[in-house]
Design a protein around this motif. Structure first.
Motif, short mmCIF file in Angstrom:
data_model
loop_
_atom_site.label_atom_id
_atom_site.label_comp_id
_atom_site.label_asym_id
_atom_site.label_seq_id
_atom_site.Cartn_x
_atom_site.Cartn_y
_atom_site.Cartn_z
N ARG A 118 0.83 -1.21 0.00
CA ARG A 118 0.00 0.00 0.00
C ARG A 118 0.86 1.26 0.00
O ARG A 118 0.53 2.24 -0.65
CB ARG A 118 -0.95 0.02 1.20
CG ARG A 118 -1.98 -1.07 1.17
CD ARG A 118 -2.91 -0.87 0.03
NE ARG A 118 -3.99 -1.83 0.10
CZ ARG A 118 -4.89 -1.99 -0.84
NH1 ARG A 118 -4.83 -1.26 -1.93
NH2 ARG A 118 -5.82 -2.87 -0.71
N ALA A 119 1.95 1.23 0.72
CA ALA A 119 2.85 2.39 0.74
C ALA A 119 3.45 2.59 -0.65
O ALA A 119 3.52 3.71 -1.16
CB ALA A 119 3.95 2.20 1.77
N TYR B 14 7.00 8.04 2.95
CA TYR B 14 8.31 8.17 2.28
C TYR B 14 9.25 7.10 2.78
O TYR B 14 9.00 6.46 3.80
CB TYR B 14 8.91 9.57 2.55
CG TYR B 14 9.19 9.84 4.01
CD1 TYR B 14 10.43 9.56 4.56
CD2 TYR B 14 8.20 10.35 4.84
CE1 TYR B 14 10.70 9.79 5.90
CE2 TYR B 14 8.46 10.59 6.18
CZ TYR B 14 9.69 10.31 6.70
OH TYR B 14 9.95 10.54 8.03
N ARG B 15 10.32 6.91 2.03
CA ARG B 15 11.37 5.96 2.42
C ARG B 15 12.53 6.72 2.99
O ARG B 15 12.89 7.80 2.50
CB ARG B 15 11.80 5.14 1.20
CG ARG B 15 10.67 4.22 0.72
CD ARG B 15 11.14 3.36 -0.39
NE ARG B 15 11.95 2.30 0.20
CZ ARG B 15 12.03 1.07 -0.26
NH1 ARG B 15 11.37 0.76 -1.35
NH2 ARG B 15 12.76 0.17 0.31
N THR B 16 13.16 6.15 3.99
CA THR B 16 14.35 6.79 4.57
C THR B 16 15.48 6.76 3.57
O THR B 16 15.46 5.98 2.61
CB THR B 16 14.76 6.09 5.88
OG1 THR B 16 15.04 4.72 5.60
CG2 THR B 16 13.66 6.20 6.93
N ARG B 17 16.49 7.56 3.80
CA ARG B 17 17.60 7.68 2.84
C ARG B 17 18.62 6.56 2.94
O ARG B 17 19.50 6.45 2.12
CB ARG B 17 18.31 9.02 3.04
CG ARG B 17 17.42 10.16 2.67
CD ARG B 17 18.15 11.45 2.83
NE ARG B 17 17.24 12.55 2.57
CZ ARG B 17 17.64 13.75 2.31
NH1 ARG B 17 18.93 14.04 2.27
NH2 ARG B 17 16.77 14.70 2.09
N GLN C 87 13.66 2.36 4.71
CA GLN C 87 12.45 1.85 5.33
C GLN C 87 11.34 2.88 5.17
O GLN C 87 11.57 4.08 5.14
CB GLN C 87 12.70 1.55 6.80
CG GLN C 87 13.73 0.48 7.01
CD GLN C 87 13.98 0.22 8.48
OE1 GLN C 87 13.38 0.83 9.35
NE2 GLN C 87 14.88 -0.70 8.76
N TRP C 88 10.11 2.40 5.07
CA TRP C 88 8.97 3.28 4.93
C TRP C 88 8.61 3.95 6.24
O TRP C 88 8.67 3.33 7.30
CB TRP C 88 7.75 2.50 4.42
CG TRP C 88 7.81 2.20 2.97
CD1 TRP C 88 8.21 1.02 2.40
CD2 TRP C 88 7.48 3.07 1.90
NE1 TRP C 88 8.14 1.10 1.03
CE2 TRP C 88 7.68 2.37 0.69
CE3 TRP C 88 7.03 4.39 1.83
CZ2 TRP C 88 7.45 2.93 -0.55
CZ3 TRP C 88 6.80 4.95 0.59
CH2 TRP C 88 7.01 4.23 -0.59
#
Length: 114
Positions: free
Chosen positions: A33-34, A43-46, A51-52
């Motif tokens: 879903r994300a 958002y996803r971490t850098r 990780q979402w």
């Protein structure tokens, strides 16, 4: 200040496992879903393999949009006109016209014995 910290300050974010627990679904469902954009602002971490992070407001919105709709009731507490709890037997419901036990286990009409 990075974009991630600005988002975190404005709206607390949750991890996939937390969202899965809140929605009573699997973490894989939350990931799908994300990725498909169902959670606005997720958002996803850098980091490598980021990780979402999902804003709590997005989880609330998702839950409201995807929860079963409750039938609206009038001020008298009754369902609105035309909304009933089941099919109207006078409107072509074949099961209302046949006697009980006239169906076999496959749903076909049983042969009537004279």
């Amino acid at each position: 200040m990075t974009q991630e910290s600005q988002i975190s300050d404005a709206d607390p974010v949750l991890r996939v496992k937390q969202v899965a627990d809140l929605l009573d679904v699997s973490p894989d469902t939350v990931l799908r879903r994300a990725a498909d954009g169902s959670f606005e602002g997720a958002y996803r971490t850098r980091r490598v393999g980021g990780q979402w992070r999902i804003p709590t407001s997005a989880v609330r919105t998702f839950k409201l949009k995807n929860s079963p709709q409750q039938p609206q009731t009038s001020s008298s507490g009754q369902a609105p006109h035309g909304d009933s709890s089941g099919p109207d037997p006078q409107e072509g419901d074949a099961s209302a016209e046949m006697p009980a036990g006239s169906f076999d286990t496959n749903g076909a009409a049983a042969a009537q014995e004279a």
